[in-house]
Design an enzyme around this catalytic site. Sequence first.
Site, mmCIF file in Angstrom:
data_model
loop_
_atom_site.group_PDB
_atom_site.id
_atom_site.type_symbol
_atom_site.label_atom_id
_atom_site.label_comp_id
_atom_site.label_asym_id
_atom_site.label_seq_id
_atom_site.Cartn_x
_atom_site.Cartn_y
_atom_site.Cartn_z
ATOM 1 N N HIS A 1 -9.559 0.965 4.779
ATOM 2 C CA HIS A 1 -8.299 1.186 5.498
ATOM 3 C C HIS A 1 -8.552 2.165 6.647
ATOM 4 C CE1 HIS A 1 -4.202 2.393 6.393
ATOM 5 N NE2 HIS A 1 -3.802 1.320 5.739
ATOM 6 N N GLY A 28 2.495 2.169 10.776
ATOM 7 C CA GLY A 28 3.482 3.241 10.642
ATOM 8 C C GLY A 28 4.159 3.641 11.938
ATOM 9 N N LYS A 62 -0.020 4.207 -0.273
ATOM 10 C CA LYS A 62 -0.720 5.353 0.323
ATOM 11 C C LYS A 62 -0.539 6.587 -0.572
ATOM 12 C CE LYS A 62 0.238 3.386 4.814
ATOM 13 N NZ LYS A 62 0.085 3.546 6.238
ATOM 14 N N GLU A 106 -5.420 -4.962 10.646
ATOM 15 C CA GLU A 106 -4.415 -3.921 10.817
ATOM 16 C C GLU A 106 -4.725 -3.108 12.071
ATOM 17 O OE1 GLU A 106 -2.399 -2.901 6.850
ATOM 18 O OE2 GLU A 106 -4.148 -1.638 7.039
ATOM 19 N N SER A 135 3.425 -2.176 10.406
ATOM 20 C CA SER A 135 4.864 -2.159 10.688
ATOM 21 C C SER A 135 5.555 -3.477 10.349
ATOM 22 C CB SER A 135 5.123 -1.765 12.146
ATOM 23 O OG SER A 135 4.711 -0.435 12.370
ATOM 24 N N GLU A 143 -6.919 4.568 7.704
ATOM 25 C CA GLU A 143 -6.668 5.978 7.384
ATOM 26 C C GLU A 143 -7.858 6.593 6.662
ATOM 27 O OE1 GLU A 143 -2.883 5.353 5.525
ATOM 28 O OE2 GLU A 143 -2.002 4.893 7.484
ATOM 29 N N ASN A 180 0.862 -1.187 0.000
ATOM 30 C CA ASN A 180 0.000 0.000 0.000
ATOM 31 C C ASN A 180 0.893 1.230 0.000
ATOM 32 O OD1 ASN A 180 -1.814 2.034 0.500
ATOM 33 N ND2 ASN A 180 -2.286 1.402 2.604
HETATM 34 C C1 PEP Z 1 -0.816 0.067 6.044
HETATM 35 O O1 PEP Z 1 -0.988 1.250 5.928
HETATM 36 O O2 PEP Z 1 -1.630 -0.715 5.518
HETATM 37 C C2 PEP Z 1 0.339 -0.399 6.793
HETATM 38 C C3 PEP Z 1 0.368 -1.638 7.191
HETATM 39 O O3 PEP Z 1 1.347 0.516 7.002
HETATM 40 P P1 PEP Z 1 2.818 0.231 7.643
HETATM 41 O O4 PEP Z 1 3.307 -1.076 7.064
HETATM 42 O O5 PEP Z 1 3.631 1.388 7.238
HETATM 43 O O6 PEP Z 1 2.619 0.117 9.111
#
Ligand code: PEP
Length: 247
Positions: free
Chosen positions: A93, A169, A11, A163, A209, A95, A9
């Site tokens: 997601h 992040g 983003k 998630e 992460s 976000e 992703n």
């Molecule tokens: C995500 O945004 O789906 C995600 C898992 O981000 P990160 O791997 O940066 O934590």
Amino acid sequence: MRRMLVAGNWKMHGLGANLPEIAALRVALPDPRPEVIVCPPATLLHRVAGALAGSPIRAGGQDCHWNEGGAHTGDISAAMLADAGAAAVILGHSERRADHGERSETVARKVAAAWSAGLLAIVCVGETAVERDAGAALAVVGAQLAASLPDGATAANCVIAYEPVWAIGTGRTPTPAEIVGVHGAIRAALASRFGAGMARGTRILYGGSVKPGNAAEILGLADVDGTLVGGASLRAADFAAIVAAAG
Ligand code: PEP
């Protein structure tokens, strides 16, 4: 029997100048064992899909509207994503839930639209830190899952991504027991609503992460069928290392 899936992703990252990362990914992953999907911003989707033509790596979108078309300024339909070369779309997601107040009921309408356009729906669920600290992680994830998935979900048309919001992040990840606990609960919920066969076949990804250094441990856990990767998907070398860990 469930093929691992590693989805990246990007983003709101990525310009034309970043397209060499796609070329590098093709070189690094000529024949990946897991399924691999890269989800760039919509502005790059067509070019990324073109750069992946002839490769087993596929492109995906990061969101879509629930309508097929119409007066929705700034939005993109699932058919438009497919037309630009997407095979999948990330929906719900955290976000988008946070930035756009997206509710699970809206996510469900988007999932149905994705299916109508022939896209695989990668449906995201996950609790906040406050919810986990309150002991409500399973209840929150269960409620999001129930409301975000329309009837008609199958192992072929959807993937669930767990998630935890506090892991995205941040560099923090849940303990293995926490991941296994939530993934097991998701699979049990799928079984009770859609049947044992659907639950057995549906991929449940962990996201939050995941990096080359922790991917093998996380991907080796029970009921973890791949990963949704944010930050570490931006560099081909890191993303390829995570794909290798899934293989
Ligand atoms: C995500 O945004 O789906 C995600 C898992 O981000 P990160 O791997 O940066 O934590």
